[in-house]
Design a protein around this motif. Sequence first.
Motif, PDB file in Angstrom:
ATOM      1  N   GLY A 416       0.815  -1.212   0.000  1.00 16.87           N
ATOM      2  CA  GLY A 416       0.000   0.000   0.000  1.00 16.87           C
ATOM      3  C   GLY A 416       0.848   1.262   0.000  1.00 16.87           C
ATOM      4  N   ILE A 417       1.938   1.240   0.745  1.00 17.03           N
ATOM      5  CA  ILE A 417       2.853   2.391   0.754  1.00 17.03           C
ATOM      6  C   ILE A 417       3.468   2.581  -0.631  1.00 17.03           C
ATOM      7  N   THR A 418       3.864   1.492  -1.261  1.00 21.18           N
ATOM      8  CA  THR A 418       4.429   1.578  -2.610  1.00 21.18           C
ATOM      9  C   THR A 418       3.405   2.161  -3.589  1.00 21.18           C
ATOM     10  N   ALA A 419       2.150   1.734  -3.483  1.00 24.12           N
ATOM     11  CA  ALA A 419       1.096   2.246  -4.373  1.00 24.12           C
ATOM     12  C   ALA A 419       0.866   3.732  -4.164  1.00 24.12           C
ATOM     13  N   SER A 420       1.090   4.212  -2.946  1.00 20.81           N
ATOM     14  CA  SER A 420       0.851   5.623  -2.624  1.00 20.81           C
ATOM     15  C   SER A 420       1.847   6.556  -3.293  1.00 20.81           C
ATOM     16  N   GLU A 421       2.932   6.012  -3.834  1.00 18.65           N
ATOM     17  CA  GLU A 421       3.923   6.852  -4.502  1.00 18.65           C
ATOM     18  C   GLU A 421       3.322   7.555  -5.716  1.00 18.65           C
ATOM     19  N   ALA A 427      -0.729  16.841  -0.873  1.00 17.37           N
ATOM     20  CA  ALA A 427      -0.019  16.034   0.115  1.00 17.37           C
ATOM     21  C   ALA A 427      -1.020  15.412   1.083  1.00 17.37           C
ATOM     22  N   MET A 428      -0.942  14.104   1.240  1.00 14.73           N
ATOM     23  CA  MET A 428      -1.883  13.389   2.091  1.00 14.73           C
ATOM     24  C   MET A 428      -1.154  12.491   3.078  1.00 14.73           C
ATOM     25  N   THR A 443       3.688   9.664   4.249  1.00 15.42           N
ATOM     26  CA  THR A 443       3.321  10.950   3.673  1.00 15.42           C
ATOM     27  C   THR A 443       3.379  10.799   2.168  1.00 15.42           C
ATOM     28  N   ALA A 444       2.237  10.914   1.511  1.00 16.59           N
ATOM     29  CA  ALA A 444       2.163  10.706   0.069  1.00 16.59           C
ATOM     30  C   ALA A 444       2.132  12.058  -0.635  1.00 16.59           C
ATOM     31  N   ARG A 478       7.602   7.990   7.044  1.00 16.45           N
ATOM     32  CA  ARG A 478       6.830   6.748   7.018  1.00 16.45           C
ATOM     33  C   ARG A 478       7.170   5.927   8.252  1.00 16.45           C
ATOM     34  N   ILE A 479       6.272   5.036   8.588  1.00 14.77           N
ATOM     35  CA  ILE A 479       6.541   4.120   9.692  1.00 14.77           C
ATOM     36  C   ILE A 479       5.649   2.902   9.531  1.00 14.77           C
TER      37      ILE A 479
END
Length: 788
Positions: A416-421, A427-428, A443-444, A478-479
């Motif tokens: 999901g983090i990778t998709a948010s790139e 900024a979300m 932070t996307a 990120r975390i």
Amino acid sequence: MLKRLILWLFAFILSVILIISIYTGITYWRASSGLPEWNGTLTAEGLDGPVEIIRAEHGIPYIEATTERDLYFAQGFVHAQDRFWQMDLTRRTSQGRLSEWLGSITLSADRSARWFDWSDHAERSWEAIPENEKMLLEAYAAGVNHWLEGPLYRRPPEMKILHVHPEPWQPQDAFLITYQIFLQVAGGGPELIRATISGAEADSAIYDFLDSSDQPIRPIIEEPDASQILQATMPVKERSFSNSWTLSGEHTASGLPLMANDPQLAQTLPGTWQLQHHQVGDRTAAGGTMPGLPGIVVGHNGSISWGATTASIDLGDLALLEVHPDDPDRYRRSPDAPWESFIQRVDTIRVRFGADQVDTIRATPSGRIRPQRPGVTPFTSRTDVVEEFRGVPFDQLGGFPLTPLRIMHAKTVEEGITASEALTFPAMNISLADTAGSIGYVTAARIPQRPERHARFVDVVPIDDNQWSYLPFEQNPRIINPGSGRIVTANQRIIGDNYPHYLSDSWALPWRTLRIHEVLDQHETHSIDTFRKMQQDALSPVARDLVPLLLNTETENAADAALVDTLQAWDYRFRLDTAAPTIFLTWTEMLSRRLIADELANLPSSWRDRRYLSLIRALNGERPDWCDDQSTETVETCAELVRSALTDTRQALEEAFGNDPEDWAWGTTHRMKLPHLGFAGLPFLDNLFSREVAMPGGPESLFLNAVSLQEAPHFPRAAYNSGYQGIYDLSNLKGSLFMTGGGSSGHFKSPYYNNLTEMWVRGERIKLNPEQRKSTYTLVLEPVPGTR
């Protein structure tokens, strides 16, 4: 002769009235017709297989398809059938073409859109995306156009009233939809606020009153000991913000994560959101969709859940460019640099019922030149400079429409983090949880990397400059699986001083963040029921901090003392059956008028609205000098102002509602308007298309009701609300809960136009679970025979 003239004039007036009445009646009849047809079977070219669109009892669409392409074709069809006016209005707003429909009243909005040049940005963004994602956006657009061109097409009532017709939907129009979200949630840095204050020639004291101040907060990525740190806090919520909190399984009754999310946008009719459930084979997804965009924007996909809040990052900068003294079409970036020519674009806006407007828009390779009076800028007395604005959208292509498409395939928090790139702007804060038990945050956005001074202050190039680079996405905060087992995002500071890059000086007020942590700390383990109660929490932390300061005063008379008694017995919850919220907010506004008005100068009164933190700083002894009225020789004290404002409050309430405090209940004084998109504020049409509701919640409560105080003691308007609410149970995603205001349909005569609002206000929720739905309507889209 005179008598005949009078009779003729009377007959003429009567005829005009009759013609207008007949025209109005016919127009109303035509607008009222054309409700969407949700039952039947329809063939469509290009489908891979049959698609079922099932409407549950609340009008919520469930779409079942055999391929992802068919799913988005059907979603485009559904969005168009239910919300095409909203889609087309939003598209035209981004294109800067409202004046073609509405005339000169929308020229300012069109000029702003043309300055950004969103249409060109959408074309460039579309050309850059991968072919497989182009196919999905094309499928969505094909679904929209199949409705526009097919037997179930019904021209939206708003278009009938305006005597306009739709244009075909293009795949790149998805980007135009997202630009309006960006404009709603994107906040500028403090330099823009300072520019406005300087330009209004306001008292210098207003800088402190309206500017950021350091306030304690728990950041999103917490300190190791969960301690509070300071953040530069804006005194009012200027843009749309949101809440989200996520707990790992060690803090939940099920042993798996729980997530709550409520993106806070203005509640309109039709609203920003439409709830949907999607199924492709054995894959499911559910949550909030945005008409005009394919996919689920916030929700779950059967493996992970994701929520979004505004990240409040500063994505824009100003710098001053020196203009050639003899040629205003040239500039330079330093005293020893060569003169360069501005990039110029001539733009023509077509205006209904008026002459076309021609504008020249100037730019540089680094940014756009802001429209301003020749030789006038609030940042300097120099008359040979212009303001160059650089924003992330000028550099980065749009990625918002791609994010839901990519996150649909994620099965873990990491994926999901990778998709948010894909999300470049706005900024979300993206929170995630998965069924394996992980939780995470990223932070996307594309984050500018520049010197802090350039972000905070405005000066002449090269002292200040808009020469940026961008952080690699891997360096965004990120975390995953924090030690605390919780992630709370409410637009607060993201990370502490150990993060080396500048993010913002304009974080949101701390109250919602601290209230979320406070309530989470009240239970060792949480369930979907405790999360639901949290989302409906109507306690205002603002009132809890400000009321004791207001009550620290002597009253003038028994009538004023009765108001004080009401507030002393209050628990700070904005319930509909109590007068305390009305008294509190009216007192706050009356005090604000006395305390701030003398410093505002030419600034609009809206700058005084909801400045709770500034009032607290004045009354708690931090800035008592703000209570002195600079326009008088007498030195006024805060106690005097509070006492006088209380009397103002009682008199205003008695004049508006009578002497009986029972008639001052919050449910009476706050009938919140749900304004129609397009017709709000227009005579007759506003009453026809807009609605109102008695709304609980108050300033910074978790069930947010960001009420405007400018019309106190009446409170008809709220800037933002908890317009979408989702609670995701990773132990049983089918049991997740959802709600929005408004309804699925955009037709003002549909029973599903506003049917969810009262449920939303009462705190009810809906499960988007096919196994528990009550099917009310079924529409089947079939492939054309022989084309599979």
